[in-house]
Design a protein around this motif. Structure first.
Motif: not given
Length: 261
Positions: A17-19, A78-91
């Motif tokens: 998703i981040g890419r 001077d960010l106009s957009l921050l995408v907090n996408n990083a994730g791990v699951s560890h189900y």
């Protein structure tokens, strides 16, 4: 999208998703700060997006040091957009999940998401514009769901619910300053995310990362605070949030009758 600046920071940008976010934002003319743990993949992405300026930042958001490094960028650029996408699951079942993995999960999904938004927001408010996309997931609505074949994933589900509620509250708080906040809620998406957990979901219908990101960016334009690109009937989400508010507003200082003997 008509943000005041054209600089976006995307975490978890080395895959999935981040890419896809980086590619679509780059195609839209955004300069980028791409954050991830795998330099080789980030360098490949930067080389691919040759029409815009791409800054590569290698950082592990599962650590305080890694979060601090990226938060400093969020505060000073001077960010106009921050995408907090990083994730791990560890189900994993709650009683089986090692404390170290639980800590990493909470750092990546709760602490990093919160502190990066906290670092970026003051500058956006001062500039009177900007957007924050926090990637949560449809599992954030699954707390009451029966386990079925799953051994459990309580901490992961809790982190997503945190992101959804925080994003809604932030949108209320920052909206007057011209800041848009979105909680993006993917369902099953065709990325490496589940494969890294040893889960083969290739036989199940899955959304592409490209479609998910296109839905998110369109949802931002539509003013959706909670964006669920796989939910056709948006009134289902509206019903959830109306019920949330009804329960919140239905409280009183008097003990409910069902608790009286």
């Amino acid at each position: 999208m008509n943000d005041l600046n054209r600089l976006a920071l995307v975490t978890g940008a080395s895959s999935g998703i981040g890419r896809a976010f980086a590619r679509q934002l780059g195609a839209a003319g955004y300069d980028l700060v791409v954050v991830g743990r795998r330099r080789d993949r980030l360098d490949e992405l930067a080389a691919e997006l040759s029409d815009v300026t791409v800054r590569v930042v290698v950082s592990d958001l599962g650590t305080d040091e890694g979060i601090g490094r990226v938060a400093e960028i969020c505060a000073n650029e001077d960010l106009s957009l921050l995408v907090n996408n990083a994730g791990v699951s560890h189900y994993m079942a709650f009683t089986a999940l090692p404390a170290g993995k639980a800590t990493e999960l909470l750092h990546v999904k709760v602490v990093a998401t919160t502190l990066l938004a906290h670092a970026a927001a003051p500058g956006m408010v001062a500039r009177k514009g900007g957007s924050i996309i926090n990637v949560a997931g449809m599992l954030g609505f699954s707390g009451p769901a029966p386990l079925g074949h799953s051994p459990g994933r309580a901490i992961y589900v809790g982190t997503l619910a945190h992101i959804i509620a925080m994003s809604q509250a932030l949108d209320q708080e920052l909206g007057a300053a011209g800041i848009r906040v979105q909680a993006l809620c993917p369902g099953l998406v065709a990325t490496e995310f589940h494969e890294r957990q040893g889960m083969d979901l290739s036989a199940l219908p899955r959304m592409t990362a490209e479609d998910l990101v296109a839905g998110s960016l369109r949802g931002l334009e539509l003013g959706e605070t909670v964006c669920a690109p796989g939910v056709e009937q948006s009134e289902l989400l509206d019903a959830i949030f109306r019920a949330d508010l009804a329960a919140f507003q239905g409280q009183s200082p008097t003990l409910a009758q069902r608790y009286r003997t």
